[in-house]
Design an enzyme around this catalytic site. Structure first.
Site, PDB file in Angstrom:
ATOM      1  CB  SER A   1     -93.807 -60.530 -51.772  1.00  9.78           C
ATOM      2  OG  SER A   1     -94.946 -60.606 -52.165  1.00  9.78           O
TER       3      SER A   1
ATOM      4  CG  ASN B   1     -90.046 -61.236 -54.267  1.00  9.70           C
ATOM      5  OD1 ASN B   1     -89.601 -62.569 -54.148  1.00  9.70           O
ATOM      6  ND2 ASN B   1     -90.781 -60.900 -53.332  1.00  9.70           N
TER       7      ASN B   1
ATOM      8  CD  GLU C   1     -86.508 -57.022 -49.848  1.00 11.08           C
ATOM      9  OE1 GLU C   1     -87.709 -57.831 -49.748  1.00 11.08           O
ATOM     10  OE2 GLU C   1     -85.686 -56.789 -50.846  1.00 11.08           O
TER      11      GLU C   1
ATOM     12  CG  HIS D   1     -90.592 -59.076 -47.987  1.00 10.17           C
ATOM     13  ND1 HIS D   1     -89.829 -59.213 -49.161  1.00 10.17           N
ATOM     14  CD2 HIS D   1     -91.497 -60.210 -48.172  1.00 10.17           C
ATOM     15  CE1 HIS D   1     -90.353 -60.008 -49.770  1.00 10.17           C
ATOM     16  NE2 HIS D   1     -91.323 -60.689 -49.356  1.00 10.17           N
TER      17      HIS D   1
HETATM   18  N1  CAA Z   1     -91.250 -73.591 -38.109  1.00 10.56           N
HETATM   19  C1  CAA Z   1     -90.174 -74.182 -37.405  1.00 10.56           C
HETATM   20  N2  CAA Z   1     -89.158 -74.723 -37.644  1.00 10.56           N
HETATM   21  C2  CAA Z   1     -89.146 -75.049 -39.209  1.00 10.56           C
HETATM   22  C3  CAA Z   1     -90.153 -74.646 -40.033  1.00 10.56           C
HETATM   23  C4  CAA Z   1     -91.404 -73.891 -39.547  1.00 10.56           C
HETATM   24  N3  CAA Z   1     -92.410 -73.405 -40.235  1.00 10.56           N
HETATM   25  N4  CAA Z   1     -89.880 -75.215 -41.191  1.00 10.56           N
HETATM   26  C5  CAA Z   1     -88.808 -75.807 -41.222  1.00 10.56           C
HETATM   27  N5  CAA Z   1     -88.108 -75.648 -39.819  1.00 10.56           N
HETATM   28  C6  CAA Z   1     -87.001 -76.289 -39.343  1.00 10.56           C
HETATM   29  C7  CAA Z   1     -86.930 -77.800 -39.230  1.00 10.56           C
HETATM   30  O1  CAA Z   1     -87.361 -77.780 -38.099  1.00 10.56           O
HETATM   31  C8  CAA Z   1     -85.474 -77.982 -39.522  1.00 10.56           C
HETATM   32  O2  CAA Z   1     -84.709 -77.577 -38.329  1.00 10.56           O
HETATM   33  P1  CAA Z   1     -83.283 -78.400 -38.204  1.00 10.56           P
HETATM   34  O3  CAA Z   1     -82.202 -77.715 -39.156  1.00 10.56           O
HETATM   35  O4  CAA Z   1     -82.833 -77.636 -36.698  1.00 10.56           O
HETATM   36  O5  CAA Z   1     -83.385 -79.793 -38.433  1.00 10.56           O
HETATM   37  C9  CAA Z   1     -84.971 -76.756 -40.474  1.00 10.56           C
HETATM   38  O6  CAA Z   1     -86.170 -76.097 -40.243  1.00 10.56           O
HETATM   39  C10 CAA Z   1     -84.996 -77.499 -41.913  1.00 10.56           C
HETATM   40  O7  CAA Z   1     -86.314 -78.115 -42.118  1.00 10.56           O
HETATM   41  P2  CAA Z   1     -86.479 -79.500 -42.948  1.00 10.56           P
HETATM   42  O8  CAA Z   1     -85.501 -80.526 -42.250  1.00 10.56           O
HETATM   43  O9  CAA Z   1     -88.131 -79.963 -42.523  1.00 10.56           O
HETATM   44  O10 CAA Z   1     -86.351 -79.256 -44.265  1.00 10.56           O
HETATM   45  P3  CAA Z   1     -84.983 -78.816 -45.235  1.00 10.56           P
HETATM   46  O11 CAA Z   1     -83.866 -79.066 -44.387  1.00 10.56           O
HETATM   47  O12 CAA Z   1     -85.592 -79.289 -46.560  1.00 10.56           O
HETATM   48  O13 CAA Z   1     -85.490 -77.052 -45.176  1.00 10.56           O
HETATM   49  C11 CAA Z   1     -86.622 -75.201 -45.608  1.00 10.56           C
HETATM   50  C12 CAA Z   1     -86.767 -76.669 -45.433  1.00 10.56           C
HETATM   51  C13 CAA Z   1     -85.973 -74.373 -44.879  1.00 10.56           C
HETATM   52  C14 CAA Z   1     -87.628 -74.510 -46.292  1.00 10.56           C
HETATM   53  C15 CAA Z   1     -85.264 -75.072 -46.868  1.00 10.56           C
HETATM   54  O14 CAA Z   1     -85.694 -75.931 -47.946  1.00 10.56           O
HETATM   55  C16 CAA Z   1     -85.096 -73.701 -47.298  1.00 10.56           C
HETATM   56  O15 CAA Z   1     -84.503 -72.755 -46.851  1.00 10.56           O
HETATM   57  N6  CAA Z   1     -85.848 -73.561 -48.641  1.00 10.56           N
HETATM   58  C17 CAA Z   1     -85.763 -72.118 -49.118  1.00 10.56           C
HETATM   59  C18 CAA Z   1     -86.633 -71.111 -48.549  1.00 10.56           C
HETATM   60  C19 CAA Z   1     -86.652 -69.998 -49.288  1.00 10.56           C
HETATM   61  O16 CAA Z   1     -86.035 -69.553 -50.119  1.00 10.56           O
HETATM   62  N7  CAA Z   1     -87.522 -69.059 -48.758  1.00 10.56           N
HETATM   63  C20 CAA Z   1     -87.784 -67.775 -49.245  1.00 10.56           C
HETATM   64  C21 CAA Z   1     -88.951 -67.741 -50.248  1.00 10.56           C
HETATM   65  S1  CAA Z   1     -89.235 -66.173 -50.941  1.00 10.56           S
HETATM   66  C22 CAA Z   1     -90.308 -65.669 -49.581  1.00 10.56           C
HETATM   67  O17 CAA Z   1     -90.728 -66.049 -48.810  1.00 10.56           O
HETATM   68  C23 CAA Z   1     -90.628 -64.019 -50.074  1.00 10.56           C
HETATM   69  C24 CAA Z   1     -91.408 -63.770 -51.259  1.00 10.56           C
HETATM   70  O18 CAA Z   1     -91.788 -62.593 -51.175  1.00 10.56           O
HETATM   71  C25 CAA Z   1     -91.714 -64.645 -52.411  1.00 10.56           C
END
Ligand code: CAA
Length: 297
Positions: free
Chosen positions: A120, A191, A153, A141
């Site tokens: 990252s 990031n 990315e 990424h």
């Molecule tokens: N595998 C498969 N499916 C998954 C999953 C996983 N690990 N985690 C969640 N899901 C699916 C769920 O089954 C659900 O499916 P449906 O929409 O079909 O019902 C969907 O994703 C949404 O999950 P939840 O209902 O459990 O929960 P939610 O609606 O609160 O969503 C989330 C959870 C997808 C994490 C959402 O909150 C989100 O998009 N958050 C932001 C995530 C983000 O910004 N990520 C980037 C972080 S930065 C990074 O990764 C890089 C870095 O360098 C720091």
């Protein structure tokens, strides 16, 4: 020849997510980690997340069974990369560890094999420089949770050959993800933009401008972010956020990237977010039942 056999190094959250999408889309994957317990746990997580997809109708049971057959587990890095077309490294975010892994892969992988890293924030150019194939090193990424997030990315090191970028763009599209190409400068794009927002949210809390829930709700309800910035920081890991901010601060030398002292203190105290059970929120009753940490009430 299209990429077919992939080694994923590191069985943590990102490594198992990357292995998951690769087997889901028909690729053969060997997931490699030094710890066999971590590999077994990763396989269980992949199965659990695929079952979720079966319940949602994204995958059939037969597709899940076939996908899991394409997954191999290994603790032997050198042997396992010998017949790979691509290695995606998703090990610990420590430059010395990654450099050592890159040297080892470079010595064993076939000449055509592309070496990618899911880092990252560590310089891809520096990792490319420790190999004898710097033109075949690139950043991929992925975002957490990998099976859900559409972005990859794609980061060109200073040395990356344009043909290698094209192969990675093709592969990313085969995974039904959307690649966005960027150049290798501190924090890349994701990031460089995300972490100052998270840092500003922490500064706002530190200076008493608003409480945890207000800050998160303002960004969720006002800007349609799926998670507020403090919740997202807990999800990413506060130690990871701090180390990325340090890379930005050291790399650009500008005070605007200086990590908030509150973030520094929380990491020192071991309050790392979801993975440690507490950050801005308390997760002792589970991630769905999170409540604001007593420290911030
Ligand atoms: N595998 C498969 N499916 C998954 C999953 C996983 N690990 N985690 C969640 N899901 C699916 C769920 O089954 C659900 O499916 P449906 O929409 O079909 O019902 C969907 O994703 C949404 O999950 P939840 O209902 O459990 O929960 P939610 O609606 O609160 O969503 C989330 C959870 C997808 C994490 C959402 O909150 C989100 O998009 N958050 C932001 C995530 C983000 O910004 N990520 C980037 C972080 S930065 C990074 O990764 C890089 C870095 O360098 C720091």
């Amino acid at each position: 020849m299209p990429i077919q056999r992939i080694a994923v190094i590191g069985a943590g959250t990102m490594g198992n997510g990357i292995a998951h999408v690769c087997i889901q889309y028909g690729l053969d994957v060997v997931l490699i980690d030094v710890a066999s317990a971590a590999l077994e746990k990763a396989k269980q997580v992949i199965e659990k997340n695929m079952e979720r997809q079966v319940k949602k109708g994204i995958l059939s049971t037969e597709q899940m069974t076939a996908a899991l057959k394409r997954l191999q587990l290994s603790t032997q890095l050198s042997d396992s990369v010998k017949d790979c077309d691509l290695v995606i490294e998703a090990a610990t975010e420590k430059q010395a560890v990654k450099e050592s892994i890159f040297r080892e892969i470079d010595a064993s992988a076939p000449q055509h094999c592309i070496l990618a890293t899911n880092t990252s924030s560590i310089s891809i150019t520096a990792l490319a420089a420790v190999t004898n194939r710097p033109d075949k090193v690139i950043g991929m990424h992925f975002m957490n949770p990998v099976p859900v997030m559409k972005l990859v990315e794609v980061i060109n090191a200073y040395q990356t050959h344009a043909g290698v970028t094209d192969q990675i763009l093709d592969l990313t599209r085969r995974l039904e993800k959307v690649p966005c190409v960027v150049n290798d400068y501190p924090g890349f794009i994701a990031n460089r933009i995300l972490m100052p927002m998270i840092n500003e949210a922490i500064y706002s809390l530190y200076e008493g401008v608003a409480g945890v829930e207000s800050i998160d709700n303002i960004m969720k309800l006002g800007m349609a972010h799926p998670m507020g910035p403090l919740h997202l920081a807990d999800f990413i890991g506060l130690d990871v956020c701090l180390s990325i901010l340090e890379v930005l601060h050291n790399g650009f030398g500008q005070p605007k990237y200086a990590p908030c002292p509150l973030l520094v203190n929380m990491v020192k105290a071991g309050k790392l977010g979801i993975k440690s059970g507490e950050g801005f929120y308390d997760y002792s009753e589970g991630t769905q039942e999170k409540k604001v940490s007593a420290r911030f009430l």
